[in-house]
Design a protein around this motif. Structure first.
Motif, PDB file in Angstrom:
ATOM      1  N   HIS A  52       1.062   3.122 -13.991  1.00 21.69           N
ATOM      2  CA  HIS A  52       0.668   4.245 -13.144  1.00 21.69           C
ATOM      3  C   HIS A  52       0.629   3.860 -11.660  1.00 21.69           C
ATOM      4  CE1 HIS A  52      -0.394   5.851 -17.002  1.00 21.69           C
ATOM      5  NE2 HIS A  52      -1.435   5.056 -17.138  1.00 21.69           N
ATOM      6  N   ALA A  53       0.290   2.625 -11.383  1.00 23.58           N
ATOM      7  CA  ALA A  53       0.215   2.158  -9.992  1.00 23.58           C
ATOM      8  C   ALA A  53       0.356   0.644  -9.981  1.00 23.58           C
ATOM      9  CB  ALA A  53      -1.103   2.574  -9.334  1.00 23.58           C
ATOM     10  N   TYR A  54       0.836   0.115  -8.856  1.00 25.09           N
ATOM     11  CA  TYR A  54       0.958  -1.331  -8.705  1.00 25.09           C
ATOM     12  C   TYR A  54       1.034  -1.680  -7.228  1.00 25.09           C
ATOM     13  CZ  TYR A  54       5.897  -0.381  -7.758  1.00 25.09           C
ATOM     14  OH  TYR A  54       7.067   0.092  -7.208  1.00 25.09           O
ATOM     15  N   VAL A  55       0.702  -2.915  -6.932  1.00 23.58           N
ATOM     16  CA  VAL A  55       0.998  -3.482  -5.618  1.00 23.58           C
ATOM     17  C   VAL A  55       1.205  -4.979  -5.815  1.00 23.58           C
ATOM     18  CG1 VAL A  55      -1.423  -3.886  -4.933  1.00 23.58           C
ATOM     19  CG2 VAL A  55       0.331  -3.603  -3.176  1.00 23.58           C
ATOM     20  N   LEU A  56       2.253  -5.496  -5.206  1.00 22.83           N
ATOM     21  CA  LEU A  56       2.523  -6.933  -5.212  1.00 22.83           C
ATOM     22  C   LEU A  56       2.174  -7.460  -3.836  1.00 22.83           C
ATOM     23  CD1 LEU A  56       6.008  -7.072  -7.003  1.00 22.83           C
ATOM     24  CD2 LEU A  56       3.726  -6.705  -7.987  1.00 22.83           C
ATOM     25  N   MET A  57       1.059  -8.175  -3.739  1.00 21.71           N
ATOM     26  CA  MET A  57       0.657  -8.820  -2.500  1.00 21.71           C
ATOM     27  C   MET A  57       1.299 -10.208  -2.464  1.00 21.71           C
ATOM     28  SD  MET A  57      -1.220  -6.415  -1.186  1.00 21.71           S
ATOM     29  CE  MET A  57      -2.333  -7.093   0.047  1.00 21.71           C
ATOM     30  N   THR A  58       1.103 -10.936  -1.382  1.00 19.19           N
ATOM     31  CA  THR A  58       1.764 -12.235  -1.294  1.00 19.19           C
ATOM     32  C   THR A  58       1.237 -13.239  -2.306  1.00 19.19           C
ATOM     33  OG1 THR A  58       0.214 -12.840   0.464  1.00 19.19           O
ATOM     34  CG2 THR A  58       2.367 -12.015   1.142  1.00 19.19           C
ATOM     35  N   ASN A  59      -0.047 -13.115  -2.694  1.00 16.86           N
ATOM     36  CA  ASN A  59      -0.603 -14.104  -3.620  1.00 16.86           C
ATOM     37  C   ASN A  59      -1.333 -13.497  -4.810  1.00 16.86           C
ATOM     38  OD1 ASN A  59      -2.955 -13.187  -2.468  1.00 16.86           O
ATOM     39  ND2 ASN A  59      -3.527 -15.149  -1.545  1.00 16.86           N
ATOM     40  N   GLN A 118      -6.578   3.998  -8.315  1.00 18.85           N
ATOM     41  CA  GLN A 118      -5.167   4.062  -7.929  1.00 18.85           C
ATOM     42  C   GLN A 118      -5.042   3.945  -6.417  1.00 18.85           C
ATOM     43  OE1 GLN A 118      -2.613   6.375 -10.439  1.00 18.85           O
ATOM     44  NE2 GLN A 118      -1.632   7.353  -8.685  1.00 18.85           N
ATOM     45  N   ARG A 119      -5.896   4.629  -5.679  1.00 16.23           N
ATOM     46  CA  ARG A 119      -5.907   4.517  -4.209  1.00 16.23           C
ATOM     47  C   ARG A 119      -6.292   3.104  -3.782  1.00 16.23           C
ATOM     48  NH1 ARG A 119     -10.311   8.074  -2.900  1.00 16.23           N
ATOM     49  NH2 ARG A 119      -9.973   7.508  -0.712  1.00 16.23           N
ATOM     50  N   TYR A 120      -7.265   2.524  -4.461  1.00 19.08           N
ATOM     51  CA  TYR A 120      -7.698   1.153  -4.146  1.00 19.08           C
ATOM     52  C   TYR A 120      -6.508   0.190  -4.224  1.00 19.08           C
ATOM     53  CZ  TYR A 120      -9.931  -3.400  -4.836  1.00 19.08           C
ATOM     54  OH  TYR A 120     -10.289  -4.726  -4.741  1.00 19.08           O
ATOM     55  N   PRO A 125      -2.565  -3.347   0.933  1.00 18.15           N
ATOM     56  CA  PRO A 125      -1.902  -3.880   2.135  1.00 18.15           C
ATOM     57  C   PRO A 125      -2.523  -3.378   3.440  1.00 18.15           C
ATOM     58  CG  PRO A 125      -0.300  -3.072   0.536  1.00 18.15           C
ATOM     59  CD  PRO A 125      -1.636  -2.573   0.093  1.00 18.15           C
ATOM     60  N   VAL A 126      -3.110  -2.185   3.417  1.00 17.75           N
ATOM     61  CA  VAL A 126      -3.788  -1.657   4.605  1.00 17.75           C
ATOM     62  C   VAL A 126      -5.082  -2.429   4.846  1.00 17.75           C
ATOM     63  CG1 VAL A 126      -4.803   0.379   5.685  1.00 17.75           C
ATOM     64  CG2 VAL A 126      -2.747   0.618   4.265  1.00 17.75           C
ATOM     65  N   ARG A 127      -5.875  -2.634   3.782  1.00 14.35           N
ATOM     66  CA  ARG A 127      -7.123  -3.401   3.935  1.00 14.35           C
ATOM     67  C   ARG A 127      -6.844  -4.828   4.388  1.00 14.35           C
ATOM     68  NH1 ARG A 127      -8.405  -0.688  -0.748  1.00 14.35           N
ATOM     69  NH2 ARG A 127      -7.918  -2.514  -2.014  1.00 14.35           N
ATOM     70  N   ALA A 128      -5.697  -5.370   3.987  1.00 16.41           N
ATOM     71  CA  ALA A 128      -5.330  -6.739   4.388  1.00 16.41           C
ATOM     72  C   ALA A 128      -4.684  -6.790   5.770  1.00 16.41           C
ATOM     73  CB  ALA A 128      -4.374  -7.338   3.355  1.00 16.41           C
ATOM     74  N   SER A 129      -4.603  -5.638   6.452  1.00 14.85           N
ATOM     75  CA  SER A 129      -4.019  -5.537   7.798  1.00 14.85           C
ATOM     76  C   SER A 129      -2.554  -5.955   7.835  1.00 14.85           C
ATOM     77  CB  SER A 129      -4.843  -6.356   8.804  1.00 14.85           C
ATOM     78  OG  SER A 129      -6.173  -5.885   8.867  1.00 14.85           O
ATOM     79  N   MET A 130      -1.852  -5.762   6.731  1.00 14.72           N
ATOM     80  CA  MET A 130      -0.429  -6.062   6.685  1.00 14.72           C
ATOM     81  C   MET A 130       0.396  -4.887   7.218  1.00 14.72           C
ATOM     82  SD  MET A 130      -0.456  -7.821   2.896  1.00 14.72           S
ATOM     83  CE  MET A 130       1.243  -8.379   2.875  1.00 14.72           C
TER      84      MET A 130
END
Length: 200
Positions: A52-59, A118-120, A125-130
């Protein structure tokens, strides 16, 4: 000390976090992200999982997924993690662990917290200032869920679909959810639930 049994609730989506070893980068170039998503799609289909949702951060990685047979969730995650680790070690000419032990997971048991979770995930990436907006981060589900780009990996949850029966209005309603920040209390609840393996 024995490991705590993982709480898996049939019929509910689960918020999943997989962190890299020592929080070192586990995605080093564009093809790394693409390969991970390919395995997420492949093994998701194999084990009847709906992403339903995903995000791949750097780590690390966040997923929000439902799976037909919830006891298959650890097998799904093991296959993705092993295949990606083997690929990355082979590409980089190294050996050793890519991931920091077991993944974290939390059943998401209410409609309200489903959309908040899902929003979280998509706001990471926004919270991480990317980036300054979730639409500016390529390796997340936001653009697909917001109707900005097609994302064949995603299978919408009924809670998301209930935003509106018409796709264009649903996308508009979903984008509208991002006008307000997630409250500090909800951020705390989500983080405590997933790291403590408890229901949200």
């Amino acid at each position: 000390m024995p490991r705590h049994a993982r709480l898996l609730l049939p019929g509910y989506p689960h918020h999943i976090i997989q962190r890299s070893h020592n929080r070192q980068p586990c995605f080093l170039q564009r093809s790394d992200y693409s390969h991970y998503l390919e395995w997420l799609d492949e093994f998701g289909r194999t084990y009847d999982a709906s992403i339903h949702a995903y995000v791949l951060m750097t780590n690390h990685v966040h997923l929000l997924a439902s799976i037909e047979d919830v006891v298959q969730l650890p097998i799904l995650m093991k296959n993705i993690a092993q295949n990606y680790a083997q690929y990355l070690n082979r590409r980089c000419g190294r050996s050793g662990s890519v991931w920091q032990g077991r993944y974290y997971s939390s059943p998401v048991t209410t409609d309200r917290y489903f959309l908040t979770c899902q929003r979280y995930i998509e706001l990471n990436p926004v919270r991480a200032s990317m980036v300054d907006a979730p639409s500016r981060y390529r390796w997340s589900s936001y653009s697909g869920n917001a109707g900005l780009l097609a994302d064949e990996l995603l299978i919408p949850h009924t809670t998301y679909l209930s935003l509106n029966a018409h796709a264009s209005k649903r996308y508009e309603a979903y984008r509208g959810l991002f006008a307000d920040a997630i409250s500090p209390g909800d951020l705390h609840l989500i983080r405590r639930a997933v790291t403590g393996n408890r229901p949200l």
